[in-house]
Write a protein that holds these residues in place. Sequence first.
Motif, short mmCIF file in Angstrom:
data_model
loop_
_atom_site.label_atom_id
_atom_site.label_comp_id
_atom_site.label_asym_id
_atom_site.label_seq_id
_atom_site.Cartn_x
_atom_site.Cartn_y
_atom_site.Cartn_z
N SER A 165 2.72 3.32 -6.98
CA SER A 165 3.73 4.07 -6.12
C SER A 165 3.08 5.33 -5.77
O SER A 165 3.45 5.99 -4.79
CB SER A 165 4.91 4.09 -6.94
N PHE A 166 2.88 6.14 -6.69
CA PHE A 166 2.15 7.56 -6.45
C PHE A 166 1.35 7.43 -5.56
O PHE A 166 1.02 8.47 -4.78
CB PHE A 166 1.75 8.24 -7.66
N PHE A 167 0.23 6.68 -5.69
CA PHE A 167 -0.92 6.38 -4.86
C PHE A 167 -0.53 5.94 -3.39
O PHE A 167 -1.16 6.63 -2.43
CB PHE A 167 -1.90 5.71 -5.26
N LEU A 168 0.17 4.67 -3.39
CA LEU A 168 0.34 4.45 -1.89
C LEU A 168 1.50 5.16 -1.36
O LEU A 168 1.41 5.04 0.10
CB LEU A 168 0.87 2.79 -2.08
N MET A 169 2.61 5.68 -1.85
CA MET A 169 3.41 6.55 -1.09
C MET A 169 2.54 7.98 -0.38
O MET A 169 3.33 8.23 0.86
CB MET A 169 4.52 7.24 -1.86
N VAL A 220 5.79 2.35 -1.65
CA VAL A 220 6.31 2.14 -2.95
C VAL A 220 6.77 0.57 -3.30
O VAL A 220 6.61 -0.08 -4.14
CB VAL A 220 7.57 2.94 -3.09
N LEU A 221 7.16 -0.14 -2.10
CA LEU A 221 7.65 -1.38 -2.08
C LEU A 221 6.23 -2.37 -2.23
O LEU A 221 6.27 -3.21 -2.66
CB LEU A 221 8.21 -1.71 -0.83
N GLN A 222 5.21 -1.92 -1.48
CA GLN A 222 3.79 -2.53 -1.60
C GLN A 222 3.52 -2.41 -3.21
O GLN A 222 2.96 -3.37 -3.67
CB GLN A 222 2.67 -1.69 -0.94
N ALA A 223 3.49 -1.42 -4.12
CA ALA A 223 3.25 -1.21 -4.98
C ALA A 223 3.95 -1.95 -6.02
O ALA A 223 3.69 -2.62 -6.98
CB ALA A 223 3.67 0.36 -5.47
N TYR A 224 5.38 -2.48 -5.71
CA TYR A 224 6.26 -3.28 -6.37
C TYR A 224 5.52 -4.67 -6.43
O TYR A 224 5.38 -5.46 -7.25
CB TYR A 224 7.60 -3.07 -5.92
N PHE A 225 5.15 -5.15 -5.28
CA PHE A 225 4.53 -6.30 -5.15
C PHE A 225 3.20 -6.47 -5.88
O PHE A 225 3.02 -7.20 -6.81
CB PHE A 225 4.30 -6.45 -3.37
N TYR A 226 2.25 -5.51 -5.62
CA TYR A 226 1.16 -5.72 -6.60
C TYR A 226 1.21 -5.38 -8.07
O TYR A 226 0.39 -6.16 -8.46
CB TYR A 226 0.26 -4.50 -5.93
N ALA A 227 2.10 -4.57 -8.36
CA ALA A 227 2.44 -4.78 -9.80
C ALA A 227 2.86 -5.95 -10.38
O ALA A 227 2.50 -6.32 -11.53
CB ALA A 227 3.66 -3.43 -10.12
N ASN A 228 3.76 -6.67 -9.71
CA ASN A 228 4.15 -8.23 -10.06
C ASN A 228 3.16 -9.18 -10.05
O ASN A 228 2.93 -9.87 -10.89
CB ASN A 228 5.43 -8.49 -9.10
#
Length: 423
Positions: free
Chosen positions: A384-388, A396-404
């Motif tokens: 989230s810190f990186f992609l935002m 942040v939403l992309q980070a949620y997908f990748y983390a899952n």
Amino acid sequence: MKFLRENKLYKVLSLNSISVAVSFVLGIFSSKIISIYLGTSGMALMGSFRNFSTMLKSIATIGISNSVVKIFVENKEDKKEISIIYSTFFWLFWIISSGLAIGVLLFATPISSFLFFTDVYKIPIQFFGLLLPLMVINTFWLAIYNGLEKYKSIVIIQIVSNILVFGTTALLIWKHNIFGGLLSLSVGEFLMVLVTFLFVRKDMDYFKFDLQKIISRKYLHVIKRFSIMALLSAVIVPLTLLFIRNAIVQKYSLHEAGIWDAVNRLSSFYMLFFSSGLSLYYMPKLASIHTESEFKIELKSYFKFFVPLFLLMLVVVFLVKGIILKIAFTKEFSNIENVLIWQLMGDFVRVLTLAFGFQIVVKTMMKRYFVGELVFNIAYLLLSFFLMQKNAVEGVLQAYFYANVICLFLILIMFRKLFFKIN
């Protein structure tokens, strides 16, 4: 059709769907009220308080729901043992929640400054602290109903509570703006306690026990295992969300944070049907099975019937997202339509992971639980810190997908022997 009528999972989901339908409709209207009267900034501030209150409740209950279901299912025929179980849970969690309540009352001002960037909202925080012990008792009562598989009572309690909470929330926001919105989160919890208490009085035969001044070491050991697991989630999950939200506010604005919170809120609506249905069905079910072959059967059922249903629902949500957003939010939240796809994909991957996640929790596989929770939340936070930096809320939403996705691969590695044996 005959199979569907006889399948217990579908029966539970069908019964639970009534409660979820009510929650969904009320949640949509609640979002609309917040959107109109509080805007994106109000959505973000209420999201912060919701994360904080969830964290405190989770710490106070430290796995009470999961441990009660497991212990109750194993001892429900032994009245004397049930009495010891009741006493152990009552005294342990009353002491913990009372201690936390005192801490919240003493440190309400700095908590308000961290959550809301101002100390003017300490009263809703203090009110929440006062009610915390009652919330723990309410969680205990509902866990007993779940252990008894009294799904109908749970559903009715949820429906009545949600209607009362919605009415109170709407009134307080209308009368007192953001202060009323924050206060409504605590008042709503109190109303839930009252509703559950009325049912407990009606079903007193299930709740009669000799309240002894005893904390059984035997059950304390089981609670300890669940508590260590629950404590990690109780702290790391809300803190991850709070840090992400604060980072969005500092990098961009409260408006952007409000967009992110609105996406999370929308996600919680459709996730509610499946997560609550699985909690009602799978927690008692997995607690009662003891062999690998039995778990394989449940796993097959999950992927054969549940996953396709969830995927169908996500497709419908994506196709009608414009209509949903017009009903649930104002034009101030229109950017959700452009970024929602990442949340939908992330939720789908998360549901695949939950097929194994419930087993990890119920069977207290502590090492797997700790690794899974830490990997997901650390990945979510760092990504989230990186992609935002470039993509704001969408990042942040992309980070949620990748983390899952990362978490799913990790879980598959953990269960690789079982997974590849499924025929």
